[in-house]
Design a protein around this motif. Structure first.
Motif, PDB file in Angstrom:
ATOM      1  N   LYS A   1       0.824  -1.216   0.000  1.00 54.15           N
ATOM      2  CA  LYS A   1       0.000   0.000   0.000  1.00 54.15           C
ATOM      3  C   LYS A   1       0.856   1.263   0.000  1.00 54.15           C
ATOM      4  N   TYR A   2       1.968   1.219   0.739  1.00 59.64           N
ATOM      5  CA  TYR A   2       2.821   2.408   0.861  1.00 59.64           C
ATOM      6  C   TYR A   2       4.124   2.273   0.073  1.00 59.64           C
ATOM      7  N   ARG A   3       4.093   1.439  -0.953  1.00 60.21           N
ATOM      8  CA  ARG A   3       5.290   1.299  -1.805  1.00 60.21           C
ATOM      9  C   ARG A   3       5.498   2.610  -2.552  1.00 60.21           C
TER      10      ARG A   3
ATOM     11  N   VAL B   1      15.266  -2.875   0.677  1.00 57.73           N
ATOM     12  CA  VAL B   1      15.793  -1.508   0.824  1.00 57.73           C
ATOM     13  C   VAL B   1      15.397  -0.589  -0.327  1.00 57.73           C
ATOM     14  N   GLY B   2      14.668  -1.128  -1.331  1.00 55.36           N
ATOM     15  CA  GLY B   2      14.139  -0.256  -2.384  1.00 55.36           C
ATOM     16  C   GLY B   2      14.736  -0.443  -3.766  1.00 55.36           C
TER      17      GLY B   2
ATOM     18  N   VAL C   1      10.744   7.622  -1.735  1.00 55.60           N
ATOM     19  CA  VAL C   1      11.695   6.542  -1.432  1.00 55.60           C
ATOM     20  C   VAL C   1      12.383   6.851  -0.107  1.00 55.60           C
ATOM     21  N   VAL C   2      12.464   5.859   0.771  1.00 57.67           N
ATOM     22  CA  VAL C   2      13.004   6.069   2.124  1.00 57.67           C
ATOM     23  C   VAL C   2      14.483   5.696   2.185  1.00 57.67           C
ATOM     24  N   GLY C   3      15.307   6.630   2.680  1.00 62.81           N
ATOM     25  CA  GLY C   3      16.686   6.321   3.071  1.00 62.81           C
ATOM     26  C   GLY C   3      17.697   6.074   1.968  1.00 62.81           C
TER      27      GLY C   3
END
Length: 359
Positions: free
Chosen positions: A12-14, A52-53, A21-23
């Motif tokens: 849902k929060y992709r 990690v993305g 994008v986180v971090g």
């Protein structure tokens, strides 16, 4: 939480844009700049641990390279081809891609081929793919993703721009979990989210899976106690308590606390490693320069700061040496409980030796 069909938070929060994008700020800004300036390579290799993305960034990159020239509203998903090499690793699977590569895209400028877990390709599949990678048509861009960079053959590596993704920091992860919790109207204690982030060990997808599990367990109110109980984590307080006993040379009290830990179903090896992390955290708390290496919530940071004033650097360094030896010898020990108890006795006697020297 919403009544409609449940979607796991990791999906849902992709992230769908670079900003979400986180971090991975360094990588996202570099890729954005490459798109803006038109300096695109024909092959990219995204490396790093799971969750990690890598695949997320590959999809965003694939979508945005065609969204230039006033075509921002177009989806371009039909220009993106994905192959999971973990389950499609044969020569035929690669040939199906190499046959498609020659066809020019009908809309948009580029066709993007994302190959996930590329290290799983068979040797023959790698060789079949190499020819296409050596001479790709100008409209084809390959994005390869892997958790095991060392398994990629040098001839493939040399033809790719390589991006190494970091493990996501605990603070970035805790902030993202707080954002998700607010979006889902879930109450939470900041310490609880920090523990989830620590347990996830740098993988945001794992953190979000644990988050969903705990939301179900505690009915939309995430507390520190609920998290340590559900994820079977040793409470910080045990380590603070046992370290207090060691510093006061109270061997008997530390053995009683260790017994309580075992009765609660925790493993001695898990405990001794946790105690090592605790002493390391006390050591980095002793100096403002190393304080940034302490990845815990502000509440726990204050506790570390307080206890670190009571422990000498010599006690902490000698203690870490004892714990290191105990960790190495634990599995081969015939009596593992006694092995840990002996370590506690040695740790406790460190302060007694220091006291004798002062006298």
């Amino acid at each position: 939480m919403a009544e409609e069909q449940f979607i796991v938070s990791a999906r849902k929060y992709r992230p769908t844009t670079w900003e979400t994008v986180v971090g991975q700020e360094t990588i996202t800004s570099t890729l954005q700049h490459a798109i803006d300036t038109g300096h695109l390579a024909q092959a990219y290799l995204f490396c790093g641990p799971r969750g990690v993305g890598k695949t997320t960034c590959a999809r965003i990159f694939a979508k945005t390279i065609n969204q230039k020239d006033g075509m921002e509203q177009e989806d371009f998903s039909f220009n993106i081809f994905e192959l999971d090499a973990a389950s499609n690793n044969s020569v035929d699977d690669i040939r199906s891609i190499t046959d498609q590569v020659r066809i020019v895209p009908q809309v948009g400028k580029y066709k993007v081929y994302i190959i996930d877990e590329v290290h799983m390709l068979s040797t023959n599949a790698f060789n079949a793919f190499l020819k296409t990678l050596e001479e790709p048509p100008p409209h084809a861009i390959f994005i390869l993703a892997t958790t095991e960079k060392h398994k990629i053959i040098p001839t493939i590596l040399s033809r790719c721009q390589v991006y190494d993704f970091n493990r996501i920091s605990i603070q970035d992860m805790a902030n993202h979990l707080a954002y998700v919790a607010k979006e889902e109207n879930v109450k939470f204690e900041p310490d609880a989210l920090h523990v989830i982030a620590e347990k996830a060990d740098g993988a945001l997808r794992d953190a979000l899976s644990m988050f969903d599990q705990i939301v179900n367990y505690c009915d939309g109110n995430i507390t520190y106690d609920a998290v340590i109980k559900n994820l079977n984590i040793l409470d910080y307080d045990y380590y603070f308590k046992i370290t207090d006993n060691l510093l006061k040379n109270e061997i008997h009290h530390s053995l009683v606390v260790f017994n309580e830990i075992l009765e609660n179903g925790f493993d001695g090896h898990n405990f001794i490693n946790g105690l090592g992390s605790h002493l390391r955290n006390l050591l980095v708390s002793k100096d403002a320069i190393t304080l940034k290496l302490l990845e815990v919530s502000d509440n726990v940071k204050a506790k570390y700061n307080e206890q670190s004033k009571l422990a000498s650097p010599k006690f902490l360094i000698d203690g870490l040496m004892i714990i290191g030896e105990t960790d190495v010898q634990y599995k081969s020990s015939k009596n593992q409980r006694l092995h840990v108890e002996l370590a506690l006795m040695k740790l406790s006697s460190l302060t007694a030796i220091e006291g004798e020297k002062k006298k």
